[in-house]
Design a protein around this motif. Structure first.
Motif: not given
Length: 424
Positions: A355-380
């Motif tokens: 859960g603590g993985v950074a959203l930017r890392e998830v987007n980069k590695r899995l080619d997703l487009h999760l929003p980055l203008d709010g919480p910084k982690t998947l848990n958040g």
């Protein structure tokens, strides 16, 4: 014209069309040429590039020369072809009309479209070759250019246009235009170099809290712990520098360089008091500090590690110089305890993450487009969507991906399984 053989007239017509095509191709190539590439060639001593840049610094005179030459050539072509047609078929109106149509067809097909397409397709190659001929012609045609420019300059002055005011300067490019140049570099830029350049452009838009090690994952030394525990942690710690706190993480008293403390491990009467003299002053960073600015601050202050604190002085995380370098050139260190291992989609297009993985890392590695203008982690992100901490398995769909919460513990989501609905 009757005294001139037909073959001579046809040869003259072909030469005139060829010259007209040359000027059309040269004009297009010179206007489309990459000035950055020409500057590079000129700096390496390429005389053709120097000549081409000399012409481009006189754009108004260059265009005048090309236009004058093209108009004169086209007029001669029209006169010659009309004379040939009248000599062969008489002065009938239909002959004049058909001759005009033939002239337009010849000029469009042989002297306009193909030469300009060729010039636009190979601008640097053609401009480098054509400039060697156009420069002497510009000097020879100087009187004609001056005479025509006398009227043209007055007209442009009335329109408040200053030709060539910035001709000697390279065109200014925005960061977005530079990014497009890098993306369109194709095989000229190695993929790794292209990735590094694109990451450099992103440094202006990323802040330190986007790449920090979260508070819960910081490896730190607690001076309030028993001496045996402190010695054990020093002997087995993963990092070379450790934040040192007393009692709780918000009470950081300094930064310990572990190598300086190794000699203490053999001391029988070891205590926390032995560590305090070895501590250096902690360096604090606001969470919204830009990554590029922080890189400069690290350099100016000769620091390699910073503690990120919010407006209330609460520790949010930790960032190091290595973290910023990895953001630019990619990961080069090994995985840390408590950190996120490398992850990717498996054959079933699913992936299990902390859960603590950074959203930017998830987007980069899995080619997703999760929003980055709010919480910084998947848990958040998941807690923001659910607005509560789930006490049973639950799934959330975001775009084409299902996030299945596997484990929630201690007021946080610990493990999440991602399932991609896009199987390609």
């Amino acid at each position: 014209m009757d005294t001139i053989p037909l073959w001579a007239q046809l040869l003259a017509l072909a030469l005139l069309i060829l010259c007209s095509a040359f000027f059309a191709m040269a004009e297009t190539a010179l206007m489309a040429a990459n000035r950055h590439k020409l500057r590079h060639l000129a700096k390496n001593g390429n005389q053709r590039a120097i000549t081409t840049l000399w012409l481009l610094e006189r754009t108004d005179k260059l265009l005048l020369l090309v236009l004058i030459a093209n108009i004169l050539l086209n007029a001669l072509i029209a006169a010659l072809l009309t004379s040939m047609a009248i000599s062969a078929f008489g002065h009938e109106e239909s002959v004049i009309f058909l001759t005009a149509a033939a002239i337009a067809f010849l000029l469009i097909v042989f002297a306009e479209i193909p030469p300009k397409v060729i010039g636009a397709t190979h601008p640097e190659k053609i401009s480098l070759l054509s400039s060697l001929l156009i420069k002497p012609l510009m000097r020879l045609g100087k009187p004609a250019i001056w005479f025509v420019n006398l009227f043209v300059s007055r007209l442009l002055l009335l329109l408040r246009i200053k030709p060539g005011a910035q001709a000697s300067e390279l065109p200014r490019l925005s960061p977005e235009e530079l990014r497009s140049i890098v993306l369109e570099g194709g095989n000229f830029i190695p993929q790794k170099h292209k990735s590094i350049l694109l990451n450099l452009f992103d440094l202006e838009t990323i802040s330190v809290d986007d790449i920090m090690t979260p508070r819960a994952q910081i490896e730190a030394l607690n001076l309030a712990a028993p001496a045996a525990d402190i010695k054990q942690q020093l002997a087995t710690c993963y990092h070379n520098k450790l934040p040192v706190y007393e009692g709780e993480i918000n009470r950081i008293v300094g930064i310990l360089h572990v190598r300086k403390a190794l000699a203490l491990l053999n001391t029988e009467e070891f205590s926390a008091a032995h560590i305090r003299p070895l501590l250096s002053t902690p360096y604090y960073i606001p969470p919204d500090t830009g990554l590029f600015a922080q890189l400069q601050y690290f350099q100016e202050k000769r620091e390699r590690l910073g503690i990120i604190v919010d407006e209330y002085g609460e520790v949010q995380g930790l960032v190091t110089l290595e973290d910023i370098i990895e953001e630019m050139i990619g990961e080069f260190t090994t995985s840390t305890p408590g950190g996120n291992e490398a992850f990717s989609w498996n054959a079933q297009r699913s992936c299990q993450l902390e859960g603590g993985v950074a959203l930017r890392e998830v987007n980069k590695r899995l080619d997703l487009h999760l929003p980055l203008d709010g919480p910084k982690t998947l848990n958040g992100l998941l807690l923001e969507i659910l607005q509560e901490i789930p006490d049973h398995p639950v799934a959330v769909r975001i775009d084409d991906c299902v996030f299945e919460i596997v484990q929630a513990q201690h007021q946080a989501i610990k493990t999440v399984k991602l399932i991609s609905l896009n199987k390609h």
